[in-house]
Scaffold this motif. Structure first.
Motif, PDB file in Angstrom:
ATOM      1  N   THR A   6      48.324  22.210  46.227  1.00 36.06           N
ATOM      2  CA  THR A   6      48.982  21.427  45.161  1.00 36.06           C
ATOM      3  C   THR A   6      50.132  22.265  44.918  1.00 36.06           C
ATOM      4  O   THR A   6      51.362  21.572  44.713  1.00 36.06           O
ATOM      5  CB  THR A   6      47.897  21.362  44.031  1.00 36.06           C
ATOM      6  OG1 THR A   6      46.660  20.290  44.522  1.00 36.06           O
ATOM      7  CG2 THR A   6      48.702  20.277  43.073  1.00 36.06           C
ATOM      8  N   SER A  31      44.245  24.108  44.918  1.00 38.67           N
ATOM      9  CA  SER A  31      45.252  24.387  44.044  1.00 38.67           C
ATOM     10  C   SER A  31      46.394  25.309  44.959  1.00 38.67           C
ATOM     11  O   SER A  31      47.708  24.966  44.426  1.00 38.67           O
ATOM     12  CB  SER A  31      44.613  25.490  42.661  1.00 38.67           C
ATOM     13  OG  SER A  31      44.123  26.604  43.625  1.00 38.67           O
ATOM     14  N   GLN A  84      47.936  28.213  38.983  1.00 38.81           N
ATOM     15  CA  GLN A  84      47.111  27.979  40.274  1.00 38.81           C
ATOM     16  C   GLN A  84      45.712  28.687  39.899  1.00 38.81           C
ATOM     17  O   GLN A  84      44.813  28.139  40.024  1.00 38.81           O
ATOM     18  CB  GLN A  84      47.583  28.750  41.462  1.00 38.81           C
ATOM     19  CG  GLN A  84      46.912  28.577  42.850  1.00 38.81           C
ATOM     20  CD  GLN A  84      47.626  29.015  43.977  1.00 38.81           C
ATOM     21  OE1 GLN A  84      48.886  29.112  43.759  1.00 38.81           O
ATOM     22  NE2 GLN A  84      46.699  29.426  44.989  1.00 38.81           N
TER      23      GLN A  84
END
Length: 450
Positions: A174, A171, A4
């Motif tokens: 995600t 991120s 990440q």
């Protein structure tokens, strides 16, 4: 570094490159536009200067009035009218050589040096030729470019800050399914292998979940097989061996048995006892590394456990010489407590102390207990035969025995069993050894107060 974080940094690096490229294009085209605009102003002055000074007529006064009224005076503006000689050649009055030669060669030219701009052209006046040159500085244009640079710089820094936090949030969002999957996987242990991961959707996360589920299926099957073996091996294997051993012992009690027959039966009894010991060690090794369930776990004082282990060793090795070093014990006795199964921990410590006594031929074996960083450390040091450096990496492998231990009895399962037990208690083992000098083994266990 977490993926990440890597994605955030890659996103930031890519955005930085794009912003730098965009700012470079803006600054370049603005500079070109600024310079072209200023050159056009100089060209207009060149034409007006040529009309006023070379072709005076009734319009000259009007040109002069328009110039004074509507054309601002440029900074350090300077007009030059250079006449050619009789052969049509010009003499450079101090203009930049590159600019002067360009005007002579092409009939007109533009030139910039630092912030000084030049524009000129050659004008025919009857039989004569004249070079009309106007030069000036462009401080306002330069200031405009500098202001634009400052705006772009602050905009660039502000954009990077925004991009960083946007990339971080992007991120994080995600990888939310990955974190959820990771949390779920961490809850699955050998005691609940029946659990499975949720498998919804058709993306890569769903494929990863299915892969984990397939692996859990295989693990569950393997653990069940091992559990069945551990449960049944004791009865299925020990019973025949016990019967054989009993029958041999009964035969040996027969006083009439003499000579070679007694020797053969004694050998069978010895090898049967050895096989029973190996079987017991294997079963204990399998049980200690099976599932990690905290059955009968409780707080155990390691110092008390050491005394119990030493007592057990002395029963097996009465001639053993064991010294205890408790000088570094902490003032807080609670730090000596560890969470675990006292029987298993006692077995691990006993095995290591027993090995040290055996391979040191009853020389001094020192057991030291310390606590550092909320870790209980048990150090067992002997003055024995040591372990060859090339073989240290293999000593925790089941049935492995060092090349210098052939004259000592053993099966190579004591240290692997101890390692399994210590790992079961979230600890670790360290070892240092030198041939004919001795060996030090350290057990690291987390304190119950940690």
């Amino acid at each position: 570094m977490k993926i990440q974080t890597k994605i955030t940094l890659h996103f930031l690096a890519l955005s930085t490159a794009i912003l730098l490229l965009l700012n470079a294009f803006i600054l370049y085209f603005e500079s070109q536009f600024n310079y072209k605009d200023f050159f056009k102003r100089l060209e207009a002055r060149v034409n007006i200067t040529a009309d006023i000074r070379l072709f005076p007529n009734e319009k000259t006064k009007a040109y002069q009035e328009v110039r004074n009224r509507y054309l601002e005076k440029l900074d350090t503006e300077k007009e030059q009218l250079i006449q050619s000689d009789s052969s049509g050649k010009f003499t450079n009055p101090g203009l930049p050589p590159a600019f002067f030669n360009d005007v002579v060669a092409n009939g007109n030219a533009e030139f910039k040096k630092d912030n000084q701009f030049f524009a000129g052209k050659i004008v025919d006046h009857g039989a004569d030729k004249y070079m009309v040159v106007v030069s000036a500085q462009n401080p306002y244009g330069l200031q405009e470019i500098q202001d634009l640079q400052e705006v772009l710089l602050y905009g660039f820094i502000g954009s990077l800050i925004i991009v960083f936090f946007v990339g971080k949030g992007f991120s994080y969002y995600t990888f939310a399914p990955v974190r959820k999957l990771n949390d779920k996987v961490n809850t699955i242990t050998s005691s609940n292998l029946h659990m499975r991961l949720e498998n919804t959707g058709r993306d890569e996360i769903a494929e990863l979940s299915q892969t984990f589920n397939n692996m859990l299926n295989r693990l569950e099957t393997a653990f069940e097989t091992q559990n069945n073996f551990v449960s049944n091996a004791s009865h299925e294997l020990r019973t025949p061996l016990t019967i054989i051993n009993s029958e041999v012992e009964l035969a040996l009690n027969n006083a009439a048995l003499q000579g070679e027959e007694r020797i053969v039966l004694a050998t069978i009894q010895s090898e049967t006892n050895k096989l029973i010991q190996i079987l017991n060690s294997l079963l204990m090794l399998a049980q200690s590394g099976y599932d990690g369930k905290k059955q009968n776990w409780q707080k155990t004082r390691i110092d008390e456990l050491i005394w119990t282990a030493i007592e057990s060793v002395k029963k097996v090795h009465p001639q053993s010489n064991i010294g205890v070093d408790f000088e570094a014990l902490p003032a807080d006795e609670d730090l000596l407590n560890v969470n675990g199964n006292s029987n298993l921990l006692n077995l691990a410590i006993t095995n290591i102390i027993s090995n040290s006594c055996k391979y040191s031929q009853n020389q001094l074996v020192t057991v030291k207990l310390t606590v550092e960083n909320k870790k209980v450390i048990v150090s067992i040091t002997d003055l024995g035969i040591g372990i060859p450096s090339t073989e240290l990496q293999h000593i925790f492998e089941p049935f492995f025995r060092a090349s210098n231990t052939h004259q000592y009895k053993g099966h190579g399962v004591g240290l692997p069993l101890a390692l399994n037990i210590i790992r079961l208690h979230k600890g670790s083992i360290g070892i240092r050894s030198e041939v004919n000098i001795g060996t030090e083994i350290q057990l690291f266990l987390p304190s119950a107060s940690a």
